[in-house]
Design an enzyme around this catalytic site. Sequence first.
Site, PDB file in Angstrom:
ATOM      1  N   LYS A  97     -10.403   1.599  14.196  1.00 35.23           N
ATOM      2  CA  LYS A  97      -9.059   1.928  14.690  1.00 35.23           C
ATOM      3  C   LYS A  97      -9.091   2.115  16.207  1.00 35.23           C
ATOM      4  CE  LYS A  97      -6.866   2.073  10.714  1.00 35.23           C
ATOM      5  NZ  LYS A  97      -5.800   1.115  10.391  1.00 35.23           N
ATOM      6  N   GLY A 113       0.822  -1.223   0.000  1.00 33.45           N
ATOM      7  CA  GLY A 113       0.000   0.000   0.000  1.00 33.45           C
ATOM      8  C   GLY A 113       0.847   1.261   0.000  1.00 33.45           C
ATOM      9  N   TYR A 114       0.161   2.413   0.077  1.00 31.33           N
ATOM     10  CA  TYR A 114       0.833   3.716  -0.012  1.00 31.33           C
ATOM     11  C   TYR A 114       1.851   3.901   1.112  1.00 31.33           C
ATOM     12  CZ  TYR A 114       0.996   8.928   0.183  1.00 31.33           C
ATOM     13  OH  TYR A 114       1.388  10.252   0.233  1.00 31.33           O
ATOM     14  N   THR A 145      -8.162   9.960  13.121  1.00 32.81           N
ATOM     15  CA  THR A 145      -9.631   9.980  13.150  1.00 32.81           C
ATOM     16  C   THR A 145     -10.172   9.385  14.437  1.00 32.81           C
ATOM     17  OG1 THR A 145      -9.424   8.069  11.706  1.00 32.81           O
ATOM     18  CG2 THR A 145     -10.495  10.013  10.793  1.00 32.81           C
ATOM     19  N   TYR A 180     -15.016   3.455  10.135  1.00 32.07           N
ATOM     20  CA  TYR A 180     -13.562   3.279   9.908  1.00 32.07           C
ATOM     21  C   TYR A 180     -12.789   3.735  11.151  1.00 32.07           C
ATOM     22  CZ  TYR A 180      -8.860   4.707   8.805  1.00 32.07           C
ATOM     23  OH  TYR A 180      -7.504   4.890   8.865  1.00 32.07           O
ATOM     24  N   ASN A 219      -2.413  13.590   8.135  1.00 30.86           N
ATOM     25  CA  ASN A 219      -2.781  13.471   6.715  1.00 30.86           C
ATOM     26  C   ASN A 219      -1.557  13.210   5.838  1.00 30.86           C
ATOM     27  OD1 ASN A 219      -5.050  14.838   8.097  1.00 30.86           O
ATOM     28  ND2 ASN A 219      -5.895  14.842   6.018  1.00 30.86           N
ATOM     29  N   ARG A 271      -5.792  21.011   8.022  1.00 31.32           N
ATOM     30  CA  ARG A 271      -5.317  19.683   8.403  1.00 31.32           C
ATOM     31  C   ARG A 271      -3.794  19.691   8.583  1.00 31.32           C
ATOM     32  NH1 ARG A 271      -9.970  19.452   8.626  1.00 31.32           N
ATOM     33  NH2 ARG A 271     -11.454  17.811   7.996  1.00 31.32           N
ATOM     34  N   ARG A 317     -18.436  18.626   3.359  1.00 30.68           N
ATOM     35  CA  ARG A 317     -18.610  17.166   3.305  1.00 30.68           C
ATOM     36  C   ARG A 317     -19.095  16.674   4.667  1.00 30.68           C
ATOM     37  NH1 ARG A 317     -13.299  13.771   1.745  1.00 30.68           N
ATOM     38  NH2 ARG A 317     -12.597  14.808   3.648  1.00 30.68           N
ATOM     39  N   SER A 373      -4.938   5.998  13.431  1.00 33.60           N
ATOM     40  CA  SER A 373      -5.279   7.190  12.648  1.00 33.60           C
ATOM     41  C   SER A 373      -5.741   8.303  13.563  1.00 33.60           C
ATOM     42  CB  SER A 373      -6.410   6.833  11.668  1.00 33.60           C
ATOM     43  OG  SER A 373      -6.967   8.016  11.120  1.00 33.60           O
ATOM     44  N   LYS A 376      -9.729   1.517   4.543  1.00 29.34           N
ATOM     45  CA  LYS A 376      -9.394   2.831   5.138  1.00 29.34           C
ATOM     46  C   LYS A 376     -10.169   4.023   4.562  1.00 29.34           C
ATOM     47  CE  LYS A 376      -5.824   3.712   1.841  1.00 29.34           C
ATOM     48  NZ  LYS A 376      -5.549   5.073   1.395  1.00 29.34           N
ATOM     49  N   PHE A 391      -0.205  -2.735   8.629  1.00 31.04           N
ATOM     50  CA  PHE A 391      -0.907  -1.692   7.864  1.00 31.04           C
ATOM     51  C   PHE A 391      -2.232  -2.215   7.309  1.00 31.04           C
ATOM     52  CE2 PHE A 391       2.279   1.540   7.653  1.00 31.04           C
ATOM     53  CZ  PHE A 391       3.518   0.927   7.535  1.00 31.04           C
TER      54      PHE A 391
HETATM   55  C1  WQD Z   1      -8.551  17.036   3.760  1.00 28.51           C
HETATM   56  C2  WQD Z   1      -9.228  18.396   3.618  1.00 28.51           C
HETATM   57  C3  WQD Z   1     -11.581  18.231   3.185  1.00 28.51           C
HETATM   58  C4  WQD Z   1     -11.088  16.334  -0.762  1.00 28.51           C
HETATM   59  C5  WQD Z   1      -8.977  11.448   5.802  1.00 28.51           C
HETATM   60  C6  WQD Z   1      -9.448  10.348   6.685  1.00 28.51           C
HETATM   61  C7  WQD Z   1      -8.406   9.991   7.696  1.00 28.51           C
HETATM   62  C8  WQD Z   1      -7.075   9.728   7.042  1.00 28.51           C
HETATM   63  C9  WQD Z   1      -6.677  10.860   6.129  1.00 28.51           C
HETATM   64  C10 WQD Z   1      -6.912   7.329   7.039  1.00 28.51           C
HETATM   65  C11 WQD Z   1     -10.578  18.466   4.304  1.00 28.51           C
HETATM   66  C12 WQD Z   1     -10.858  18.848   1.986  1.00 28.51           C
HETATM   67  C13 WQD Z   1     -10.844  16.918   0.472  1.00 28.51           C
HETATM   68  C14 WQD Z   1     -11.690  17.096  -1.790  1.00 28.51           C
HETATM   69  C15 WQD Z   1     -11.765  18.992  -0.296  1.00 28.51           C
HETATM   70  N1  WQD Z   1      -7.118   8.495   6.361  1.00 28.51           N
HETATM   71  N2  WQD Z   1     -11.167  18.215   0.698  1.00 28.51           N
HETATM   72  N3  WQD Z   1     -12.009  18.407  -1.511  1.00 28.51           N
HETATM   73  O1  WQD Z   1     -10.767  13.971   5.689  1.00 28.51           O
HETATM   74  O2  WQD Z   1      -8.767  15.085   6.823  1.00 28.51           O
HETATM   75  O3  WQD Z   1      -8.804  12.607   6.559  1.00 28.51           O
HETATM   76  O4  WQD Z   1      -7.764  11.065   5.208  1.00 28.51           O
HETATM   77  O5  WQD Z   1      -6.519   7.197   8.158  1.00 28.51           O
HETATM   78  O6  WQD Z   1      -8.861   8.837   8.352  1.00 28.51           O
HETATM   79  O7  WQD Z   1     -10.572  10.840   7.412  1.00 28.51           O
HETATM   80  O8  WQD Z   1      -8.486  14.037   4.559  1.00 28.51           O
HETATM   81  O9  WQD Z   1      -7.790  14.532   2.276  1.00 28.51           O
HETATM   82  O10 WQD Z   1     -10.168  13.731   2.661  1.00 28.51           O
HETATM   83  O11 WQD Z   1      -9.506  16.038   3.368  1.00 28.51           O
HETATM   84  O12 WQD Z   1     -12.077  20.170  -0.065  1.00 28.51           O
HETATM   85  O13 WQD Z   1     -11.954  16.619  -2.934  1.00 28.51           O
HETATM   86  O14 WQD Z   1      -9.476  18.634   2.228  1.00 28.51           O
HETATM   87  O15 WQD Z   1     -12.822  18.890   3.423  1.00 28.51           O
HETATM   88  O16 WQD Z   1     -10.731  19.777   4.821  1.00 28.51           O
HETATM   89  P1  WQD Z   1      -9.301  14.018   5.946  1.00 28.51           P
HETATM   90  P2  WQD Z   1      -8.998  14.529   3.128  1.00 28.51           P
END
Ligand code: WQD
Length: 343
Positions: free
Chosen positions: A152, A10-11, A126, A148, A178, A230, A291, A124, A84, A80
């Site tokens: 965790k 994975g990544y 989250t 999800y 992130n 973030r 969202r 995570s 997710k 890992f």
């Molecule tokens: C980041 C910001 C969105 C997409 C998620 C999971 C977390 C972890 C990391 C696994 C936010 C905004 C996003 C888009 C946007 N993964 N956004 N347009 O939601 O902080 O965390 O990924 O562990 O569990 O919840 O990351 O990259 O989705 O969003 O405006 O098309 O970008 O609103 O503010 P997030 P994200």
Amino acid sequence: MVVLITGGAGYIGSHTCVELLQAGYEIIVLDNYRNSHPESLKRVEQITGRGFKVYRGDLLDEKSIEKVFIENNIEAVIHFAGLKAVGESVQIPLMYYECNINGTIKLCNVMKKYNVKNLVFSSSATVYGVPERIPISEDAALEAQSPYGRTKQMIEEILRDLYVSDQEWSIALLRYFNPIGAHESGLIGEAPNGIPNNLMPYITQVAIGKLKVLNIFGNKYPTKDGTGVRDYIHVVDLAKGHLKALEKVSSATGVEAYNLGTGKGYSVLEIVEAFEKAANIKIPYRIVEPRKGDIAICYADPSKARRELGWTAEKEIEEMCMDSWRWQSRNPNGYVEDSIVLQ
Ligand code: WQD
């Protein structure tokens, strides 16, 4: 030391394999390729010049886990493997509970049977849900808001109970913020299936013209420019954090959680601007509704990892954007070999 990496294709897994191999570890990878591609492991070998065993298998099949332990002298595990996607977990929660929780329980059963009790677990940020205080420290309340995130959080509790039952276990719970960016070679990176859920892969697919416009989920948050904030961390910094955690679990017993973040928050618009500057490409965007489930602001207090693991994220946002762009521009279809056959 021989380390088993579940989900190593994975990544974050593939980037961690690179760092482990370059640090001299012997690694074994177990992956079911549900969220990954075997090509990523060929690229890991290309980057490091080192070979390693790969087993294709699913953690829900305890026999496939046991085969790895029978055939290799595993001394530690970095775990890992799991599903997710936050949004998907709301649609198919039972699949998430079965894969993530049952898979981890089966892995721990086999580890116990072969007396392997050093574990680094991919958790995570989250698990914090809507944070009470920013920056977030590890003693903040755990209130995951999605199936999800709850897998965790529950797995963290299960691993704490496992240690209480047998204090020979040594476990690090790594709470990622992130992850973005890619290895500087441009050979490995984030290759989401379908339309990306996360911000950076969405931006890079707009940049290569695969997607038309970035939808920014809301600009009325209580932040500097109204868009979500973030803690973006370079995936190579994250990978290096796993090596430090591996050293820790190899030297002391107990269960400890660590935030792996930079301690800095960037808004969506700041990420767009940083990417445009790094890639010299304009990213068209439109503001749409927030969202569901998103929080306004989330970034780490990473001081415990610095104090106890001797780890600090080093790469800045410009490098994260440049490395994400190099990976995507050189691999427009991710790990799927280009279908165009040169005549
Ligand atoms: C980041 C910001 C969105 C997409 C998620 C999971 C977390 C972890 C990391 C696994 C936010 C905004 C996003 C888009 C946007 N993964 N956004 N347009 O939601 O902080 O965390 O990924 O562990 O569990 O919840 O990351 O990259 O989705 O969003 O405006 O098309 O970008 O609103 O503010 P997030 P994200």
